[in-house]
Structure formats: C-alpha cells, structure tokens
Motif scaffolding. Structure first.
Motif, PDB file in Angstrom:
ATOM      1  N   GLU B  97       0.826  -1.202   0.000  1.00 48.98           N
ATOM      2  CA  GLU B  97       0.000   0.000   0.000  1.00 48.98           C
ATOM      3  C   GLU B  97       0.869   1.265   0.000  1.00 48.98           C
ATOM      4  O   GLU B  97       0.645   2.194  -0.777  1.00 48.98           O
ATOM      5  CB  GLU B  97      -0.890  -0.029   1.243  1.00 48.98           C
ATOM      6  CG  GLU B  97      -1.925   1.042   1.286  1.00 48.98           C
ATOM      7  CD  GLU B  97      -2.839   0.870   2.498  1.00 48.98           C
ATOM      8  OE1 GLU B  97      -2.406   0.234   3.486  1.00 48.98           O
ATOM      9  OE2 GLU B  97      -3.963   1.363   2.454  1.00 48.98           O
ATOM     10  N   ARG B 120      -6.287   1.678  -3.638  1.00 48.25           N
ATOM     11  CA  ARG B 120      -7.161   0.507  -3.738  1.00 48.25           C
ATOM     12  C   ARG B 120      -7.537   0.241  -5.192  1.00 48.25           C
ATOM     13  O   ARG B 120      -7.504  -0.900  -5.658  1.00 48.25           O
ATOM     14  CB  ARG B 120      -8.406   0.734  -2.883  1.00 48.25           C
ATOM     15  CG  ARG B 120      -8.922  -0.566  -2.299  1.00 48.25           C
ATOM     16  CD  ARG B 120     -10.070  -0.465  -1.327  1.00 48.25           C
ATOM     17  NE  ARG B 120     -10.855   0.720  -1.376  1.00 48.25           N
ATOM     18  CZ  ARG B 120     -10.830   1.673  -0.450  1.00 48.25           C
ATOM     19  NH1 ARG B 120     -10.019   1.556   0.584  1.00 48.25           N
ATOM     20  NH2 ARG B 120     -11.595   2.731  -0.551  1.00 48.25           N
ATOM     21  N   GLU B 132      -2.581  -5.255   0.627  1.00 50.43           N
ATOM     22  CA  GLU B 132      -2.180  -3.901   1.027  1.00 50.43           C
ATOM     23  C   GLU B 132      -1.082  -3.890   2.082  1.00 50.43           C
ATOM     24  O   GLU B 132      -0.122  -3.145   1.980  1.00 50.43           O
ATOM     25  CB  GLU B 132      -3.386  -3.116   1.565  1.00 50.43           C
ATOM     26  CG  GLU B 132      -4.344  -2.619   0.514  1.00 50.43           C
ATOM     27  CD  GLU B 132      -5.356  -3.680   0.105  1.00 50.43           C
ATOM     28  OE1 GLU B 132      -5.245  -4.824   0.601  1.00 50.43           O
ATOM     29  OE2 GLU B 132      -6.240  -3.365  -0.722  1.00 50.43           O
TER      30      GLU B 132
END
Ligand SMILES: Nc1ncnc2c1ncn2[C@@H]1O[C@H](COP(=O)(O)OP(=O)(O)O)[C@@H](O)[C@H]1O
Ligand SMILES: [Mg+2]
Lengths: 261, 249
Positions: B97, B120, B132
């Motif tokens: 992420e 996302r 993530e």
C-alpha cells in the motif's frame, strides 16, 4: 608486459592515490546534494524518528556493554599501575578522564561504525543494485532528502546521546569495581573523579561524538549509494564503509586532540 | 506530445553502450524495443526519465529537452511518467500500500482519503486486493511485477515505460501482464515504451517494434513489417539464431 606494468609499484601507488582523490570528490558531491536537500523537511521529517530509533536507541545495548567492561578493566589496570606509588583515589581520576575524553567517544564510534555504518551501507547498497534508488528518482523524490538526510541527522543527534550514556556506564562500572575489588570507598573514588574534571571535557566529548556520528552515517550512505554489481558489490561496500569510517574516526580523534585540547 | 531520443551516445568507461540511438514515440502509441541482453535497452529507457544523461545527443519528453534541465523541472516531467522496473524495485521497507501510494504523496492537493482510494483502485486493477499490508518480500515474482505496475500507474501518468515486464514469468502470468499493459493503454491512453526480449509480447502489445543492435536502432516497423523483415540481424534475433547475428555487420 601489460601485467608487469600493472604491478609496477609507482603505477599502483599513483593509481590508488588518484582513486582516493576521485572518491573524496564523489563524497563531496553527495555532501552537497545532502545540504541542498535539507530544506525538504516534508520529505525527511517523518522519516527522522525511525532512523533515530534505529541508529541511536538500538545501539545503546552494545555501546553500554563495551563501556562497562572498559570501565572495569581501567579501574583494575590503574590500581595495578599505581602500586602504592600514587594514591589510590587517582583511579577515579583516570577512569573519569579517559572515559570522557577518549574511550567513551572513540570506542562507541568504532562500535557504531560496525553496527550503524555497515547496516546503512548494506541497506542503501541493496536499494541501489535493485534499482530502488532509481525508482525513488522516477517518482520525483530526491534520494538525498529521502535516504541520506534522515540517517545523517539521526547520527549527528543520537551519537552524543549514546556516547554520554556509555561514558556514564563506564565510569559507574569503574566505581563499582573500585568498591568491590580495590577496597576503595565511594568518597575516595569521587574525590579522584572530581580532581581534574572540567566541564569543557564533556563539551569536547560531545563535539567528538557529533563528528563521529556525521562520519559513520555519511560514509555509510556514500558507499551504499555508489554500490555497483549485485550481492558481491553490497558486501564490498559494507566492508569499505566500516574500514573507512573507522579510519576517519581515528584520524578525527587525533585532529580534535591536537586542535581543541 | 511524445518521446524523442535523438542520436544518443552513452558510454560507461570504455564500454560504449549507445552509439547514436534514435527513437520517436508518438502520442498514444506503444513501441516495443527488443534486442539481446546487455545491448543497452535499459540504459536507453533510463535516459527517458533523466536517470542517465547522454554523453551526446538529445532527449525530449513532453516537448521538453531534458538536457540541462533543473531537477525541479525534471521532477515535474517525471510526475507524468510511470516506470515499471525489471525487478519491480519495490521499496523493501514499505508495505505494498505504501509503495503504491508513495508517488501520490508528491501531489500537493492529495488527501489521505483520496490517496487510499486511488491505491485501492490500482491494486484492484492489477488484481492484488488484500495485499495492502504485505511487504514486497512476501510476494511472488509475478505479484511484485504487478505491484510495480500499480505503483507506476497510481499517479495517472501520460507515459508508461516498462523494462522487461514479462521476463522470467510463467506463461500464465505473462499473459496477465500483457493484458494489463494493453488495458492500461486503452483506459489511460498512455504513450508506452515496452522493453522486452519476448517477441510474442512485442507482437501482441506494440504498434511498432524497434530492434536495438550494437547501440543503435537497427530496424523499426509494425509487427507485420518485422515479421517480413529480411535483415539477417532481425531474423537472427526473432528466430533465435545467433549465427545470423554474428555473420551480419
Ligand atoms: N550504471 C551503469 N554503470 C556501468 N555500466 C552500466 C550501467 N548500466 C548499464 N551498464 C552496462 O551497459 C550495458 C547495457 O546494459 P543494459 O542496458 O542493462 O542491457 P539490457 O539491454 O539487457 O537492458 C551492459 O554492458 C551494462 O554492463
Ligand atoms: Mg535491462
């Protein structure tokens, strides 16, 4: 013929002198980039605390370990050397003065060049050969601001802290040794400790530690950044970072003694 | 706007890698660069984002000459360029992420919420939802490449550069990556350069294919033109026959 020429001592000496000058030039280049990156607080600010923990806090155990044993040995050797000719409370003087002026900063500096310098060189070297540093640049980050500044600043801030803790530990170890093994009393040890103490000694130790922190982290970053080739290159950079920063620490140590004392 | 490399020369010490490399990639076009390992494909691509500077020659991106450009101006250009590295070059110390979001952090008006949303989206596009909070070391080679692609497209670049996106991957993952390249090209209308030595990928994704040989573009043409090319160097490469490459000058 070619090999004979390459083994010629004049060629070898000249060659390595030129290489050294070139290296210093490149180190200067990175130093300039780093200074220019200082205003980018937004980039390095949030990375600084993590580096301070890694470079400073995590180094405390090894630094205290070394200092404690040095303190013990110094107390024992001082009393062995004095053998009644010098009053025993001078043990406190010797332990205090040498820990503060020399052994606290230098032993900690050398230990951290192994621990901190090597890990910085290995980490940045790996980032270099796996193109992570290139990736940073393509994402419009300044690698000097993102990688070098937080490490060097953390070194400059945290080395003095670690050195002060180590020095205090060394003196405490010397004191406990004097009580337990040398039949000295606490007032005696304290008397010796205070005898030639100057507040300037502590400032001197802090200046030294600052310079060692700068040395170890900037040399670690430099060899990491200039790493070439795969895993072997990373190994080479790591070794070089430790060797070079240890040497620079010792030279600086002499330099400060000659100029500041 | 486009990418232009003009007569680029680049040497490392005595190793002359590029010897007058010229390439023009038009807006919205996908160009594949093929050629043997070590011929300077990555070196050429790194010139496009200013990671390397030419010894001689010029590099133009988005109508700007990168030579003598101040770092700030160069960084403005870089924000419009996504670079997918050969081995992904994900940051080991950051989660997937954080890796994908790193470029977004450079955009001043970006909020944390918009950033999370965009990350996302990009991870969904490369089918890495749920990864993530993993670290790069916990991903397979193919997953890393996909994460690298997600990171490159996160800032919605107008140019995408791929360095061997399918090398070393199994056939299924190769197809997945090829489809992703085509999908991002369609959806984002990006100008794309793909380095590869996989001719199948090149035929599939490219509008034009250029072959690099001895530091220059030896041949440039559409997939059909490449298939029909009679140059022994090009034939030697696409048919995997080194004897043809050696015999040619
Ligand atoms: N930063 C560098 N320093 C020195 N030599 C390099 C560097 N980058 C690439 N080279 C050399 O340039 C040549 C071409 O490399 P590269 O562009 O990576 O090949 P490829 O076509 O496989 O991508 C190789 O001989 C390589 O050793
Ligand atoms: Mg390559």
């Amino acid at each position: 013929m070619k090999t004979r020429f390459l083994l010629n001592p004049f060629y070898l000496v000249g060659r390595s002198a030129l290489d050294t000058v070139a290296q210093i030039g490149r180190w200067g280049g990175l130093a300039m980039d780093t200074l220019r990156a200082l205003p980018q607080v937004g980039t390095w600010g949030r990375l600084l605390p993590g580096q301070m923990a890694r470079i400073g806090v995590d180094s405390v155990p090894i630094a205290l370990f070394i200092a404690a044993f040095t303190g013990v040995v110094m107390a024992l050797q001082a009393s062995y050397t004095f053998t009644g000719a010098v009053p025993l409370y001078f043990v406190g003087t010797l332990v205090g003065k040498t820990m503060i002026l020399e052994l606290g900063p230098v032993l900690t500096g050398l230990a951290l060049s192994g621990r901190v310098g090597a890990s910085i060189a290995a980490e940045l070297g790996t980032m270099r050969v796996t193109e992570q540093i290139d990736a940073l640049e393509t994402m419009a980050y300044d690698p000097a601001a993102y990688l070098v500044v937080p490490r060097v600043l953390a070194g400059i801030i945290m080395f003095p802290v670690v050195v002060i803790l180590a020095t205090a530990t060394g003196i405490a170890a010397g004191w406990l040794t004097s009580l337990q093994l040398l039949d000295m009393s606490t007032p005696e040890f304290m008397k010796g400790l205070r005898l030639f103490f100057l507040p300037w000694d502590v400032q001197f130790a802090v200046i030294k530690s600052l310079s060692f922190g700068l040395t170890v982290t900037s040399i670690g970053c430099f060899f990491g950044f200039t790493t070439r080739g795969g895993a072997e290159g990373v190994g080479l950079s790591t070794t070089r970072a430790v060797v070079v920063s240890s040497m620079v620490i010792l030279v600086l140590d002499a330099f400060w003694a000659a100029t500041l004392l | 706007m486009s990418i232009v490399l003009q007569d680029v020369h680049k040497a490392f010490g005595s190793n002359q890698v590029l010897r007058g490399f010229s390439l023009e990639v038009h807006e919205g076009e996908t160009v594949a660069i093929v050629g043997q390992s070590g011929t300077g494909k990555s070196v050429a691509l790194k010139h496009v984002v200013g990671l390397l500077k030419p010894d001689r020659g010029e590099v133009w991106v988005d109508g700007v000459n990168l030579g003598q450009l101040a770092v700030e101006r160069l960084n403005e250009i870089r924000r419009h360029v996504g670079y997918v590295f050969q081995f992904a070059a994900l940051f080991d110390s950051l989660t997937i992420e954080e890796n994908v979001g790193l470029g977004l952090r450079r955009i001043p008006e970006m909020t944390e919420k918009a950033m999370a949303e965009r990350v996302r989206e990009c991870l969904a596009l490369v089918e890495l939802e749920g990864y993530e909070s993993r670290f790069p070391a916990e991903l397979s080679g193919g997953q890393k490449k996909r994460a690298g692609l997600a990171r490159a497209i996160a800032t919605q670049p107008r140019y995408l550069l791929y360095d061997e996106p399918t090398t070393g991957l199994d056939p299924v993952t190769t197809t997945v990556i090829n489809r992703l390249i085509m999908k991002t090209r369609e959806e984002l209308k990006v100008t794309t350069v793909v380095i590869t030595h996989d001719m199948e990928s090149a035929y599939l994704v490219a509008d034009r294919i250029g072959m690099i040989h001895e530091g220059v573009i030896r041949f440039m043409g559409t997939p059909e033109e490449v298939r029909a090319c009679s140059d022994p160097v090009v034939r030697g490469f696409i048919e995997g026959k080194p004897e043809l490459l050696e015999g040619a000058g």
